[in-house]
Every structure is written in structure tokens, then in C-alpha cells.
Design a protein around this motif. Structure first.
Motif, mmCIF file in Angstrom:
data_model
loop_
_atom_site.group_PDB
_atom_site.id
_atom_site.type_symbol
_atom_site.label_atom_id
_atom_site.label_comp_id
_atom_site.label_asym_id
_atom_site.label_seq_id
_atom_site.Cartn_x
_atom_site.Cartn_y
_atom_site.Cartn_z
ATOM 1 N N VAL A 136 0.827 -1.206 0.000
ATOM 2 C CA VAL A 136 0.000 0.000 0.000
ATOM 3 C C VAL A 136 0.859 1.253 0.000
ATOM 4 N N LEU A 137 1.908 1.238 0.822
ATOM 5 C CA LEU A 137 2.781 2.405 0.894
ATOM 6 C C LEU A 137 3.523 2.639 -0.416
ATOM 7 N N PRO A 145 4.077 11.255 -5.574
ATOM 8 C CA PRO A 145 5.526 11.244 -5.345
ATOM 9 C C PRO A 145 5.957 12.114 -4.180
ATOM 10 N N GLY A 146 5.157 13.099 -3.817
ATOM 11 C CA GLY A 146 5.544 13.954 -2.702
ATOM 12 C C GLY A 146 5.511 13.241 -1.365
ATOM 13 N N LEU A 147 4.903 12.058 -1.295
ATOM 14 C CA LEU A 147 4.823 11.294 -0.042
ATOM 15 C C LEU A 147 6.005 10.355 0.144
ATOM 16 N N GLN A 148 7.032 10.508 -0.668
ATOM 17 C CA GLN A 148 8.152 9.566 -0.606
ATOM 18 C C GLN A 148 8.828 9.581 0.761
ATOM 19 N N THR A 149 9.012 10.757 1.338
ATOM 20 C CA THR A 149 9.665 10.838 2.649
ATOM 21 C C THR A 149 8.822 10.182 3.726
ATOM 22 N N ILE A 150 7.520 10.425 3.682
ATOM 23 C CA ILE A 150 6.629 9.840 4.688
ATOM 24 C C ILE A 150 6.588 8.316 4.536
ATOM 25 N N VAL A 151 6.529 7.847 3.300
ATOM 26 C CA VAL A 151 6.489 6.397 3.056
ATOM 27 C C VAL A 151 7.771 5.738 3.546
ATOM 28 N N THR A 152 8.899 6.349 3.255
ATOM 29 C CA THR A 152 10.181 5.780 3.706
ATOM 30 C C THR A 152 10.245 5.708 5.221
#
Length: 218
Positions: A136-137, A145-152
Motif C-alpha cells: 500500500v505504501l 511522489p511527494g509522499l516519498q519521505t513519509i512512506v520511507t
């Protein structure tokens, strides 16, 4: 002194008839000791006689195809054999999923491993949610793509929880196994890793199938 010596002429075998010639005596001696009378056959010749005559090589491609077809049998026979093989494979898989020890992989065989599977299947493990949540992440990262930091960051937190729960699960499983099977040598990190790998799988995809439900007493 000659009285104590035998005459040299008396050393001749008395059983030999003097009227028989030397060649006849030699032939009689040879016939009295049986022999093979033939050379020892080579291994290839002996195997060839046991197997029977070898068919000559095909002279044309058509003859070779006909010979292969005769060896394979008819189309109906091949279909029946393939159906039997599929049925046998399906039966073995069904027995493996049912947990029959004879059909399990070596890593899953034995009462200790069956008990560990029951312990894991009776727990509600957070580590089992790692794969669905990770998918899901990752999908959300492609969508936004802006959620890359949060996903990581979220995946790092999930990995920390996985390590902690895996350590706790390994300790619980080893303690319970030692209580149930005090004479077993199948303990330690290897057994804890086996429990962790099963707990990380989605419940419906576990093999063998779970025999107990979440929350059942083991």
C-alpha cells in the motif's frame, strides 16, 4: 643297501596300462578334468544376449517418427497418463497442505515444527501485516511522489516493529517448545526464524494450512 631302495623302474605308475599310447593317455587325462571349452564372453556380448536382439536404426525420418509414436503410445494413452500425473500431483499437494508429515518438506516435518506452526497460527501477529502495508505504501508513493519521505519513514518504523516482534516471538516459541519437548535439539535461532517466516506470511497463503484459529489454545 639296495634292499631299502625301490628300483627306479618301479616308480612308473602301475595304474597306467603300458598297452595304451602316450597320446591316448593325454587325451584321457584332459577329458577327466572338465573345462570351459570356449572363451569367456565379453561383458557387452553377455548384456546383449540378456537384452535380446537390438532393433536396427531407422533409415528415414518417417520411420523414426513412427517408432517414437509407437513407444509413446496413442494420443488417448498419453492424455490418460498426463491426467493421472496431474491427479497424483494434486493429491500430494492436498495432503501437504493438510499437514500430513509424509508429504511435507523436510523443514516442516516433525512434531516440533507442527507445534510451532500451531503456536504461530494461534497468535495475531503484527508482522503478518508488513507485506500488505508495504504494498500500500509503495503504491501510494507512485500515486503521490511527494509522499516519498513519509512512506520511507513509515517503512522504517514497520521494520523496527518487525524486528522487535520477531525477537519476542522467537523467545516465546523456544520456551514453549522446551516445555513441550524437553529432549529436542531443534531450538534456538533456527526455530525462531522458522516461526518468524511463517508469521510474516499472509494467513491464507501459509503452507501447510493453519490447523487452529487466532486465539485458540495450543
Amino acid at each position: 643297501m639296495k634292499l631299502f631302495r625301490r628300483d627306479e623302474s618301479s616308480t612308473i605308475d602301475e595304474s597306467v596300462d603300458p598297452s595304451v599310447s602316450g597320446s591316448e593317455q593325454a587325451a584321457a587325462t584332459t577329458s577327466s578334468t572338465p573345462g570351459k571349452g570356449r572363451p569367456t564372453p565379453k561383458r557387452r556380448e553377455a548384456e546383449g544376449r540378456r537384452r535380446g536382439p537390438v532393433a536396427p536404426a531407422p533409415l528415414t525420418a518417417k520411420e523414426a517418427r513412427a517408432r517414437r509414436k509407437a513407444v509413446k503410445g496413442t494420443k488417448q494413452d498419453r492424455k490418460a497418463a498426463a491426467a493421472d500425473r496431474r491427479a497424483a500431483v494434486q493429491e500430494r499437494r492436498a495432503r501437504m497442505l493438510a499437514g500430513e508429515d509424509k508429504y511435507l518438506l523436510p523443514r516442516d516435518q516433525g512434531p516440533v515444527r507442527a507445534y510451532v506452526r500451531d503456536l504461530v497460527d494461534a497468535r495475531r501477529n503484527l508482522v503478518g501485516l508488513f507485506m500488505p502495508m508495504a504494498l500500500v505504501l509503495i503504491m501510494s508513493m507512485f500515486v503521490a511522489p511527494g509522499l516519498q519521505t513519509i512512506v520511507t519513514l513509515a517503512m522504517l518504523v514497520m521494520m523496527v516493529f518487525m524486528i522487535i516482534e520477531g525477537f519476542v516471538l522467537g523467545k516465546i516459541v523456544n520456551n514453549r517448545v522446551i516445555e513441550r519437548f524437553p529432549d529436542t535439539t531443534d531450538t534456538g535461532f533456527k526455530l525462531g526464524w522458522y516461526a518468524f517466516v511463517r508469521a510474516s506470511q499472509i494467513r491464507k497463503m501459509r503452507a501447510p494450512k493453519p490447523r487452529v484459529g487466532p486465539g485458540d489454545a495450543v
